[in-house]
Structures are given as C-alpha cells and as structure tokens.
Design a protein around this motif. Structure first.
Motif, PDB file in Angstrom:
ATOM      1  N   PRO A 101      -2.417   3.705   5.853  1.00 48.90           N
ATOM      2  CA  PRO A 101      -2.913   2.469   5.252  1.00 48.90           C
ATOM      3  C   PRO A 101      -3.654   1.606   6.267  1.00 48.90           C
ATOM      4  O   PRO A 101      -3.450   1.731   7.477  1.00 48.90           O
ATOM      5  N   VAL A 131      -1.968  -4.629   4.308  1.00 50.37           N
ATOM      6  CA  VAL A 131      -0.596  -4.907   3.873  1.00 50.37           C
ATOM      7  C   VAL A 131      -0.413  -4.469   2.429  1.00 50.37           C
ATOM      8  O   VAL A 131       0.620  -3.894   2.051  1.00 50.37           O
ATOM      9  N   GLU A 171      -1.843  -2.103   0.832  1.00 49.07           N
ATOM     10  CA  GLU A 171      -1.700  -0.653   0.732  1.00 49.07           C
ATOM     11  C   GLU A 171      -0.296  -0.206   1.124  1.00 49.07           C
ATOM     12  O   GLU A 171       0.259   0.713   0.515  1.00 49.07           O
ATOM     13  N   VAL A 172       0.286  -0.843   2.117  1.00 52.53           N
ATOM     14  CA  VAL A 172       1.670  -0.528   2.489  1.00 52.53           C
ATOM     15  C   VAL A 172       2.603  -0.874   1.332  1.00 52.53           C
ATOM     16  O   VAL A 172       3.524  -0.106   1.000  1.00 52.53           O
ATOM     17  N   GLN A 173       2.380  -2.017   0.706  1.00 45.34           N
ATOM     18  CA  GLN A 173       3.210  -2.411  -0.437  1.00 45.34           C
ATOM     19  C   GLN A 173       3.104  -1.380  -1.557  1.00 45.34           C
ATOM     20  O   GLN A 173       4.112  -1.044  -2.193  1.00 45.34           O
ATOM     21  N   PRO A 214       8.353   5.820   8.610  1.00 46.45           N
ATOM     22  CA  PRO A 214       7.272   5.109   9.295  1.00 46.45           C
ATOM     23  C   PRO A 214       7.022   5.685  10.684  1.00 46.45           C
ATOM     24  O   PRO A 214       7.952   6.149  11.350  1.00 46.45           O
ATOM     25  N   LEU A 243       4.494   7.460   6.757  1.00 41.85           N
ATOM     26  CA  LEU A 243       3.673   6.253   6.714  1.00 41.85           C
ATOM     27  C   LEU A 243       3.201   5.952   8.131  1.00 41.85           C
ATOM     28  O   LEU A 243       3.906   5.318   8.916  1.00 41.85           O
ATOM     29  N   LEU A 267       1.095   4.031  10.713  1.00 34.36           N
ATOM     30  CA  LEU A 267       0.529   2.677  10.751  1.00 34.36           C
ATOM     31  C   LEU A 267      -0.530   2.512  11.832  1.00 34.36           C
ATOM     32  O   LEU A 267      -0.909   1.391  12.172  1.00 34.36           O
ATOM     33  N   GLU A 299      -1.312  -6.538  14.259  1.00 30.02           N
ATOM     34  CA  GLU A 299      -0.844  -5.522  13.330  1.00 30.02           C
ATOM     35  C   GLU A 299      -0.066  -4.459  14.098  1.00 30.02           C
ATOM     36  O   GLU A 299      -0.190  -4.344  15.320  1.00 30.02           O
ATOM     37  N   ILE A 320       9.254  -2.186   6.734  1.00 34.09           N
ATOM     38  CA  ILE A 320       8.062  -1.757   7.461  1.00 34.09           C
ATOM     39  C   ILE A 320       7.369  -2.988   8.041  1.00 34.09           C
ATOM     40  O   ILE A 320       6.883  -3.847   7.301  1.00 34.09           O
ATOM     41  N   VAL A 346       4.502  -5.054   9.281  1.00 40.24           N
ATOM     42  CA  VAL A 346       3.052  -4.991   9.071  1.00 40.24           C
ATOM     43  C   VAL A 346       2.311  -6.072   9.863  1.00 40.24           C
ATOM     44  O   VAL A 346       1.075  -6.048   9.925  1.00 40.24           O
TER      45      VAL A 346
END
Length: 471
Positions: free
Chosen positions: A62, A65, A67-69, A84, A104, A106, A125, A220, A222
């Motif tokens: 992603p 934020v 997109e993470v949600q 993660p 995930l 990051l 970030e 996670i 962010v």
C-alpha cells in the motif's frame, strides 16, 4: 512451554485465494497486489535462522493509510491473517509469513511528512529508511539517535515494531524513547491516534509505548511522530585492547560507575575481530582478546577520552589509541557495524543471540558464552553494546551439517538460559518473533503471559495480526 491461546485462523476459515485477491483489488491498484508464488516467496521471511515461514496468499504494497485500512477490513471480513513487514532485516522471525496470509509490506509508505526544528519532531510514514531520516533531519541541525546496525536499510516501522536499539543507546536510549505518537490501523480497519506532538503529555494510558515492540501483533503503524535532538558535535573514538575479556568488562564497569556518559561503548571479542579482518581487511589488532570502542560527542571529546583511557589502563588495557579525527573514528565504527556480516562469512550461517544482562554481570555473561562454545565445539563470536549490557553472541555454523545445526540451536538456548540466570532478558532490541516464543514465556511467567494475551485479545480479538509471533 506455555502454548498460545490466540491461534491463527484455521485453513477452513481462510477465504479462497481468488476471492481474497478480488476483494483486495477492489480497493487497491493492480500493481499493489502480488500473487505470483515465485514473487510472494521472496517476502516469506526475515533474516532469522531456525524460524519456519509459510507461503503467503498475497503480498500487498500500500501507499496510503486508506489502502492499509482496506486491507485490514478485508482481512477481518474474510478471517485472513495479516503479517506486516518492513525491510525484513529482523533477526527473530517476526516478519515471517504464515500459510495463506496477506503479507502487508509497508516499504512504499516512505514519505517524511514533516520536520519541525521548533518542536523538534519528525512525522514519518513507516517505510522511511532509518538512515534517510537521519540525514534529512541533520540538514536542519537535528539528530535522530536510534541507529541499528542495519540503519542503511531498516525502516522506521520495523524499528518501532521491534523496539530496536543501536550503538548510541548507552547515551541516547532506544527507539521507544523517541516515539511520541502513532497513527495505527487496528485489525478491523479503524484508525486510531495515540500519544502527542508536545514535549509533555500524560493523557490516559500510554498506548504509544504499548505498540512499540509489539511486532505488528496489535495494529499496523502507518504514521509516527518522532522526537529529535539537537545535532551533537562529531564524536571521537577510542580503541582499547585487553588481554582478557574479564579486564575489558571491568573497564566497562569502571567507566559507568565513574559517571561517564560516552556516546557509545562497544566491545568485540577476539573471534569477532578476526572475522572482521578476514572479511574486510580492516587491520584491527588480532593479538587482543577483547577490543573496547568508546566515543564522546562532547565539546571536548579528547579530554573525556583521556579519562576513559586511564580507566582502561587501570583495568589492564595493553594498548589505548584515540582516533585522530572523525574519519578514523568512523572507520573504527564501520568495523563494529560489520561484525555480524563478517561472522556470517565464517561458516555461512549464524544464529545471532540478543541477551541483555545487568552491566555488573557482563563479565559473567562473556565467560559463560566461552564455556558454552567449548562445550558444543562451535565458533561463537561476541560483540556487544557493552555500555548497556546488551550482548550479541553469534553462533557460526554450517547449515548443511545436521549435527552442527543441532549443536548451534542447543548452544543458543543455553546462552538465553544463562542470560536469565544472570538477571537479564532474552532480548534487548531484536524482539521475540518466532525464535524466542518459548523463552518469552519463561521470562514473563504464567501470569505475565496471561495478561499480555489479554491485551492482545482487546486489540485483535480474531487473532489475525501476525499470528504465531510472541505467544
């Protein structure tokens, strides 16, 4: 071993891959979802040995934020575990995939959002690389102290997840002391903010500290608000040779008891020194049994180092040399930073321990590791953040040799048992992950484990966040 009561979703509870991919793509650009098994396999594990890793169903990268949600909402609805990851430089298996999970990653969320010289904070970030942040704030006359050995590649999100340290911890402390506030996406996709931007703040429970070191098992991260310091003067480094590790440890105790505050205080044993020389031809003195590196970043480092040099000589140092300038100082620090890479080259594989003991027990720890190396007929190099009592005994072995691999694992366990026996902890900065789950249970005890699992249950009732780690 106390078994986990929060388990990963069973295979029959996990959605088919086609359904999962379709749901993820509904809220993500096509390039952000990877499903090719040859590609996803490269995201399966971090740098730890003896830590099992599964096959991810998908890897998601992603950039926002939102997109993470979306990923977390999808995972909750379909009961799919989420692992993660940052740069995967970890040494405990905390970033290892589980079968059928969403990895995930990051690393694409790599923006420095704000640097404030007045408030002395940076807002970043999670994918920002430690060294990139350090250089960016330096341009403003500021300093972000945490500097893990992998600082050129590791990410701030990974540093927060494992509460990582570094060479400067003896003076400046670890990552946890610089994380002021966080934005965290919870398991169900909700966004929560913790902490503050201010110099002070005691509003409610300190949830920020709870997330630091949680290895992605509670939420996670962010976005992070990080505290900064004014940029200190260039540090100057001293190197002291000792005929025995015990004398070097005595010098460490004298330095700390004398009230000195070096910007780093590091130790390398004979095995580590030789490995660094063999690996990079650094020209370090191989006649030494222990090499102590100390530094000051004060206005008059030469005077401070002279005082430390005198203490080292009182402890039996056979040679004390002060670097002539910042360039020579950095060369010595590079030798220390490459210790783990050099030890890996000895046999091809390493198990890197991370046992922290009270400084007063540092000598006993080193003597015990030497006995364990002899008992198992293994090469075990030891480097340490000596000023913190944080030791890194590194077991060198040939992974193709089954018997040697067995002895390596058994020696690793004995080293951790020794650390606990000396009043220490199983990890000072690398985290628990998969590698030290059993030992975490031993250190915390049944009641401590029960309480920690209860906290986990509040934030992640379905047990989908990094399952199988910590507990």
């Amino acid at each position: 071993m106390i078994m986990s009561r929060i388990e990963a979703p069973r295979d029959e509870d996990t959605a088919p891959a086609e359904s999962l991919t379709e749901r993820l793509l509904a809220g993500l650009p096509a390039g952000a979802v990877l499903t090719d098994p040859d590609v996803t396999a490269s995201y399966a594990h971090d740098m730890a040995s003896f830590c099992p890793a599964g096959a991810p169903a998908a890897v998601v990268l992603p950039r926002t934020v939102e997109e993470v949600q979306h990923v977390l909402r999808t995972a909750t609805e379909l009961r799919v575990p989420v692992v993660p990851q940052g740069a995967r430089t970890g040494l405990s298996g905390a970033a290892n995939a589980s079968d059928g999970c969403i990895v995930l990653s990051l690393t694409k969320m790599d923006r420095i959002l704000e640097i404030s010289p007045v408030d002395r904070i940076a807002v970043v970030e999670p994918g920002v690389v430690n060294a990139v942040l350090s250089r960016a704030v330096e341009e403003h006359g500021l300093y972000y102290p945490p500097d893990p050995s992998s600082w050129e590649t590791c990410t701030i999100g990974g540093n927060i997840g494992t509460a990582s340290g570094g060479l400067c911890c003896v003076k400046y402390g670890v990552t946890a002391e610089y994380v002021l506030g966080l934005d965290v996406v919870l398991a169900d996709g909700r966004l929560m903010s913790t902490g503050r931007r201010t110099a002070k703040g005691v509003a409610g429970y300190d949830l920020t500290r709870l997330f630091v070191g949680s290895e992605g098992s509670l939420g996670i991260v962010v976005r992070a608000v990080l505290g900064l310091r004014p940029k200190p003067p260039r540090q100057l480094v001293l190197a002291a040779e000792f005929a025995t590790a015990a004398e070097a440890c005595d010098a460490v105790c004298r330095i700390m008891a004398g009230g000195h505050v070096p910007s780093l205080l590091e130790m390398m044993d004979r095995t580590t020194v030789k490995a660094v020389n063999d690996f990079a031809r650094m020209g370090l003195p191989e006649t030494t049994e222990a090499l102590l590196l100390a530094a000051f970043d004060t206005p008059d480092p030469a005077a401070d180092l002279a005082a430390l040099g005198a203490l080292c000589e009182e402890s039996g140092a056979t040679g004390v040399v002060v670097a002539d300038d910042a360039a020579e100082s950095e060369l010595l620090l590079q030798a220390r930073r490459m210790s783990l890479t050099a030890l890996e080259a000895v046999k091809g594989t390493t198990m890197i321990d991370d046992v922290c003991v009270p400084r007063s027990k540092l000598g006993a720890m080193l003597e015990g590791v030497e006995r364990i190396a002899a008992k198992y007929d293994l090469t075990i190099g030891l480097c340490a953040h000596a000023g913190d009592g944080n030791t890194h005994p590194t077991v060198c072995f040939d992974a193709r040799d089954a018997d040697e691999s067995r002895r390596a694992r058994e020696s690793f366990d004995e080293i951790m048992a020794l650390g606990l026996e000396l009043g220490g902890t199983i990890t000072g900065e690398h985290g628990v992950g998969v590698l030290k789950k059993e030992w975490l249970a031993r250190e915390l005890g049944p009641v401590g484990v029960e309480m920690q699992r209860a906290v986990k249950g509040v934030f992640d009732p379905l047990g989908i966040l990094n399952p199988g780690k910590l507990f």
